[in-house]
Design a protein around this motif. Structure first.
Motif, PDB file in Angstrom:
ATOM      1  N   UNK A   1      22.842  -0.594 -22.098  1.00  0.00           N
ATOM      2  CA  UNK A   1      23.499  -1.073 -23.250  1.00  0.00           C
ATOM      3  C   UNK A   1      23.153  -2.578 -23.417  1.00  0.00           C
ATOM      4  N   UNK A   2      22.995  -2.908 -24.778  1.00  0.00           N
ATOM      5  CA  UNK A   2      22.608  -4.429 -24.916  1.00  0.00           C
ATOM      6  C   UNK A   2      23.211  -5.473 -24.423  1.00  0.00           C
ATOM      7  N   UNK A   3      22.461  -6.835 -24.051  1.00  0.00           N
ATOM      8  CA  UNK A   3      23.127  -7.685 -23.572  1.00  0.00           C
ATOM      9  C   UNK A   3      24.033  -8.784 -24.604  1.00  0.00           C
ATOM     10  N   UNK A   4      23.784  -8.264 -25.858  1.00  0.00           N
ATOM     11  CA  UNK A   4      24.530  -8.890 -27.032  1.00  0.00           C
ATOM     12  C   UNK A   4      25.780  -8.068 -27.500  1.00  0.00           C
ATOM     13  N   UNK A   5      26.062  -7.229 -26.769  1.00  0.00           N
ATOM     14  CA  UNK A   5      27.114  -6.169 -27.121  1.00  0.00           C
ATOM     15  C   UNK A   5      28.177  -6.575 -25.704  1.00  0.00           C
ATOM     16  N   UNK A   6      29.507  -7.274 -26.079  1.00  0.00           N
ATOM     17  CA  UNK A   6      30.294  -7.772 -25.119  1.00  0.00           C
ATOM     18  C   UNK A   6      31.520  -6.824 -24.468  1.00  0.00           C
ATOM     19  N   UNK A   7      31.307  -5.578 -25.048  1.00  0.00           N
ATOM     20  CA  UNK A   7      32.221  -4.312 -24.429  1.00  0.00           C
ATOM     21  C   UNK A   7      31.503  -3.302 -24.201  1.00  0.00           C
ATOM     22  N   UNK A   8      31.708  -2.765 -23.110  1.00  0.00           N
ATOM     23  CA  UNK A   8      32.829  -3.125 -21.967  1.00  0.00           C
ATOM     24  C   UNK A   8      32.324  -4.206 -21.168  1.00  0.00           C
ATOM     25  N   UNK A   9      33.561  -4.602 -20.599  1.00  0.00           N
ATOM     26  CA  UNK A   9      33.329  -6.042 -20.000  1.00  0.00           C
ATOM     27  C   UNK A   9      32.649  -5.556 -18.529  1.00  0.00           C
ATOM     28  N   UNK A  10      33.112  -4.580 -17.864  1.00  0.00           N
ATOM     29  CA  UNK A  10      32.639  -4.188 -16.440  1.00  0.00           C
ATOM     30  C   UNK A  10      31.486  -3.036 -16.704  1.00  0.00           C
ATOM     31  N   UNK A  11      30.353  -3.111 -16.193  1.00  0.00           N
ATOM     32  CA  UNK A  11      29.090  -2.056 -16.592  1.00  0.00           C
ATOM     33  C   UNK A  11      28.721  -1.243 -15.086  1.00  0.00           C
ATOM     34  N   UNK A  12      28.501  -0.366 -15.212  1.00  0.00           N
ATOM     35  CA  UNK A  12      27.857   0.413 -13.989  1.00  0.00           C
ATOM     36  C   UNK A  12      28.709   0.460 -12.732  1.00  0.00           C
ATOM     37  N   UNK A  13      30.312   0.735 -13.395  1.00  0.00           N
ATOM     38  CA  UNK A  13      31.363   0.987 -12.286  1.00  0.00           C
ATOM     39  C   UNK A  13      31.913   2.006 -12.933  1.00  0.00           C
ATOM     40  N   UNK A  14      31.966   3.393 -12.198  1.00  0.00           N
ATOM     41  CA  UNK A  14      31.209   3.737 -10.992  1.00  0.00           C
ATOM     42  C   UNK A  14      29.741   4.199 -11.224  1.00  0.00           C
ATOM     43  N   UNK A  15      28.744   4.015 -10.200  1.00  0.00           N
ATOM     44  CA  UNK A  15      27.621   4.312 -10.103  1.00  0.00           C
ATOM     45  C   UNK A  15      27.629   5.178  -9.020  1.00  0.00           C
TER      46      UNK A  15
END
Length: 405
Positions: free
Chosen positions: A118-132
């Motif tokens: 996901x691009x860093x200029x997209x602000x949602x979702x706020x928590x990323x890669x949980x769970x991995x």
């Protein structure tokens, strides 16, 4: 964590039984299929402190709706997601339904182990890669780590060009298995913390946020038979310091749960519903496809004059309609509309109140609970007929019920 001891005829058997249970191992992964869709309703209870002085308490409701537009042969899904946030107080305290808030969209991909692209200029979702999840079977009691990111969009508050993005390393523990509401769920604990210090260059350019730090502790309830997150609970704390020496503290809890649904926004379902309304002699009701889902329009809905009090005839109509709506698990959006009479402010207020009146009655009927029905008012901004005739104004005095995607 609660400890359970098992007795049979007075004999303690936890040692042998637990040994066999804990020896079992599980491979966790997302089971993703093109066309899958669902929504999470997240409720955040947050207390805010400024320089150690209590400022306010917020209840923030987030609705996250997503659909998988494609899935590759190796299980990676391409996802289109819509996020809606409202800080309205829920009906248990105010008697009002949740108002529909600001919407944003995201497009990203997710591997079957949970990693997002996901691009860093997209602000949602706020928590990323949980769970991995690791690419191996895991036993109860085992731990692992995986990298993730948290996004804090505080651009407006602190004169920033970009949102804060914190990389973190999350610590996972497979705690236990539980059966909840007939579903066997895997309980996984996740902990991480983060910190940030602004550079001199950013501060010279006018950014007023000097530092941020915090932590999150989450309990995930994973449904491995379906390959998805059933629900989760979280405790969190975030501290933000600005260049003026102020310290802002946000602390609280969050809970989210999945509502799976099938899209009904198609010609076949619209026709079936319209035919059913005709057979039930429900007049002044029409069905159409829309951007958010399938919309049922209650044309010329009757309230007491210049009020939001439903006439008894309309309650009977809503009772029959409510029985049909119970067949679907989708969230509902209730939208009020007015004819072009009175001031714009009065029309807006009345349209909101009438939407809330219909939503409250549907909640009373048990069609949905207060977390899965939303309201909005459009005043007279979206007429479907001319306001120059009484017939046209009657059509514009309507309430729409959208079965949401």
């Amino acid at each position: 964590m609660k400890r359970l001891l098992i007795f049979v005829s007075g004999a303690l058997i936890t040692l042998s039984t637990a040994a066999s249970l804990f020896a079992q191992s599980t491979k966790f992964e997302f089971k993703q299929k093109k066309g899958n869709s669902g929504s999470y309703i997240s409720t955040v209870e947050e207390d805010v402190y400024i320089n150690s002085v209590p400022s306010h308490h917020s209840e923030i409701i987030n609705r996250i709706s997503s659909s998988m537009t494609n899935v590759t042969t190796d299980g990676e899904a391409f996802i289109y997601a819509t996020y809606m946030t409202t800080e309205n107080t829920i009906s248990q305290r105010t008697g009002k339904s949740l108002s529909w808030g600001e919407e944003t969209t995201s497009v990203f991909s997710r591997k079957k182990n949970g990693e997002l692209t996901i691009s860093d200029d997209i602000y949602m979702p706020t928590v990323r890669n949980v769970p991995v999840f690791p690419d191996k079977k895991i036993k109860v009691g085992e731990t692992w780590t995986a990298k993730g990111k948290e996004v804090q969009d505080v651009r407006k508050a602190f004169n920033m060009d970009k949102a804060l993005i914190f990389p973190f390393e999350a610590n996972y523990t497979y705690k236990e298995d539980k059966t909840i509401d007939g579903k066997k769920l895997n309980v996984i604990e996740v902990n991480y913390d983060f910190s940030y210090e602004a550079t001199e260059d950013l501060l010279k350019n006018g950014q007023t946020l000097a530092s941020s730090e915090g932590w999150s502790k989450q309990i995930l309830y994973w449904d491995n038979s379906r390959g998805l997150l059933d629900h989760y609970d979280e405790e969190f704390l975030i501290k933000i310091g600005d260049v003026y020496g102020n310290l802002y503290v946000f602390t609280g809890t969050a809970h989210a749960e999945l509502t799976e649904f099938n899209s009904v926004n198609d010609d076949n379902t619209a026709k079936q519903l319209q035919d059913t309304f005709d057979k039930l002699n429900l007049t002044d009701i029409s069905v159409k496809k829309g951007d958010k889902g399938l919309t049922i329009s209650l044309d010329n809905i009757q309230f007491e004059p210049d009020s939001d009090v439903l006439m008894e005839s309309e309650k009977l109509k809503l009772q029959k309609l409510g029985d049909l709506l119970k067949q679907y698990s989708n969230d509902l959006l209730i939208t009020g509309h007015c004819a072009d009479r009175g001031t714009a402010a009065a029309r807006q207020k009345l349209s909101e109140e009438r939407a809330e009146a219909v939503a409250s009655y549907l909640i009373k009927l048990g069609v949905r609970d207060q977390y899965h029905i939303f309201t909005q008012g459009k005043g007279s901004k979206e007429p479907v007929a001319s306001n120059n005739t009484e017939e046209g104004r009657a059509k514009n005095r309507r309430v729409e019920i959208t079965i949401m995607d």
